[in-house]
Design a protein around this motif. Structure first.
Motif, PDB file in Angstrom:
ATOM      1  N   TRP A 135       0.808  -1.098  -0.025  1.00  0.00           N
ATOM      2  CA  TRP A 135      -0.006   0.057   0.052  1.00  0.00           C
ATOM      3  C   TRP A 135       0.948   1.094  -0.019  1.00  0.00           C
ATOM      4  CZ3 TRP A 135      -5.380   1.152   0.156  1.00  0.00           C
ATOM      5  CH2 TRP A 135      -5.611   2.536   0.369  1.00  0.00           C
ATOM      6  N   THR A 139       0.799   4.088  -3.067  1.00  0.00           N
ATOM      7  CA  THR A 139       0.194   5.224  -2.671  1.00  0.00           C
ATOM      8  C   THR A 139       1.159   6.472  -2.208  1.00  0.00           C
ATOM      9  OG1 THR A 139      -0.239   4.782  -0.270  1.00  0.00           O
ATOM     10  CG2 THR A 139      -2.066   4.291  -2.018  1.00  0.00           C
ATOM     11  N   ASP A 141       1.933   6.644   0.732  1.00  0.00           N
ATOM     12  CA  ASP A 141       1.524   7.086   2.368  1.00  0.00           C
ATOM     13  C   ASP A 141       2.570   6.214   3.130  1.00  0.00           C
ATOM     14  OD1 ASP A 141      -0.768   8.372   1.363  1.00  0.00           O
ATOM     15  OD2 ASP A 141      -2.214   6.629   1.651  1.00  0.00           O
ATOM     16  N   ARG A 163      -1.953  10.156  -4.522  1.00  0.00           N
ATOM     17  CA  ARG A 163      -2.000   9.777  -5.688  1.00  0.00           C
ATOM     18  C   ARG A 163      -3.348   9.239  -6.333  1.00  0.00           C
ATOM     19  NH1 ARG A 163       3.845   6.351  -4.828  1.00  0.00           N
ATOM     20  NH2 ARG A 163       5.040   8.001  -4.283  1.00  0.00           N
ATOM     21  N   VAL A 164      -4.254   9.162  -5.683  1.00  0.00           N
ATOM     22  CA  VAL A 164      -5.607   8.301  -5.975  1.00  0.00           C
ATOM     23  C   VAL A 164      -6.415   9.296  -6.839  1.00  0.00           C
ATOM     24  CG1 VAL A 164      -7.676   6.963  -5.457  1.00  0.00           C
ATOM     25  CG2 VAL A 164      -5.251   6.719  -4.083  1.00  0.00           C
ATOM     26  N   ILE A 226      -4.416   5.341  -9.867  1.00  0.00           N
ATOM     27  CA  ILE A 226      -3.306   5.670  -8.971  1.00  0.00           C
ATOM     28  C   ILE A 226      -2.254   6.309  -9.912  1.00  0.00           C
ATOM     29  CG2 ILE A 226      -1.654   5.224  -7.376  1.00  0.00           C
ATOM     30  CD1 ILE A 226      -5.036   3.298  -7.814  1.00  0.00           C
ATOM     31  N   HIS A 228       1.035   6.943 -10.357  1.00  0.00           N
ATOM     32  CA  HIS A 228       2.534   6.448  -9.699  1.00  0.00           C
ATOM     33  C   HIS A 228       3.782   7.155 -10.317  1.00  0.00           C
ATOM     34  CE1 HIS A 228       5.948   4.202  -8.187  1.00  0.00           C
ATOM     35  NE2 HIS A 228       5.458   3.825  -6.978  1.00  0.00           N
TER      36      HIS A 228
END
Length: 279
Positions: A135, A139, A141, A163-164, A226, A228
């Motif tokens: 995860w 993301t 995070d 990023r979502v 997402i 990236h």
């Protein structure tokens, strides 16, 4: 008997019964170390500073309910131990009035076993409590600390979507406010939750409007993109699973086998987690 207890000594006792291998500590201390977790390890797991853990153990700091929950997750406390810690910190004589924030052992096992799937655990108000390494690689995070910066609603209405990308952002914002409204109705005496809602209403006109008009909608499953920074856009299915009883939410990203997205996730699993596994 409980009236004679103090939170600080209990925290030291709970810290001493865990070993780094029990919690996935990244610090790599040698076998000559003293038994139990170090303050640095507890601090990293709970998302606070080592000095704050020291002050708590010495009785020189008063933790909020959210910090107590973070410490309970870090120290793998049982429900009864978490309830004791909350009472000793002065939070809620009736613990049923507090919104659940404890990750159950079964959910913890899911995080450990779904290593090749990006998964994060959220409380009922959409605050991220923990996540697996993939995860974080997907993301960006950092490990969930249970703070406002880890709350999806807070981030959305303060211009930090991460990023979502959501396919229907207006509907998404309305649905997540409606969901938070329902949670607030169930736990009107939870002070941390009330503070989150109050601050959002004061700091975001859009949130305040949606809140006052009782926005409708269900925050559910949909395909999301997402963005990236190295692999480019990754289109994934996003499923939300609710753990009944514990009232936890799991957000799970998956890709259809044989697709470009599946290959991107495979690459991320190989190289991406190496960069986010260190504290």
């Amino acid at each position: 008997m409980e009236a004679s207890l103090e939170l600080g000594p209990l925290l030291r006792t709970w810290r001493g019964r865990l070993q780094p291998a029990d919690v996935g500590s990244p610090f790599g201390f040698t076998s000559t170390r003293t038994p139990g977790l170090r303050r640095e390890e507890v601090a990293w797991l709970a998302g606070v500073s080592p000095d704050y853990v020291k002050r708590l153990e010495q009785g020189r700091a008063h933790p909020t309910a959210s910090v107590v929950y973070a410490l309970a997750r870090a120290l793998r406390l049982s429900d009864a131990e978490t309830a004791t810690a909350l009472r000793l910190a002065g939070h809620a004589s009736d613990l049923r009035a507090l919104m659940p924030r404890r990750i159950t052992p079964s959910v913890r096992r899911l995080l450990d076993r779904l290593a090749d799937t990006p998964v994060a655990v959220f409380d009922p108000a959409w605050t991220r409590l923990d996540q697996n390494p993939l995860w974080g690689a997907l993301t960006g995070d950092s490990r969930g600390r249970g703070e406002r910066e880890d709350n999806l609603v807070w981030r959305i209405f303060h211009g930090d979507p991460g990023r979502v990308r959501h396919p229907r952002p207006n509907e998404y914002r309305a649905s997540i406010v409606a969901d938070l409204h329902r949670v607030h109705t169930r736990y009107p005496n939870d002070s941390d939750l009330a503070s989150l809602v109050s601050t959002l209403r004061q700091s975001s006109d859009e949130f305040a409007q949606l809140w006052s008009t009782s926005a409708l909608g269900e925050h559910g499953n949909e395909r999301k993109t997402i963005d990236h920074p190295e692999l480019g856009p990754i289109e994934l299915d996003c499923d939300i699973v609710t753990v009944q009883g514990a009232e936890l939410r799991l957000i799970i990203f998956t890709a259809e086998p044989g697709t470009t997205a599946a290959e991107q996730l495979r690459l991320l699993d190989v190289v991406g987690t190496e960069r986010v596994s260190t504290p």
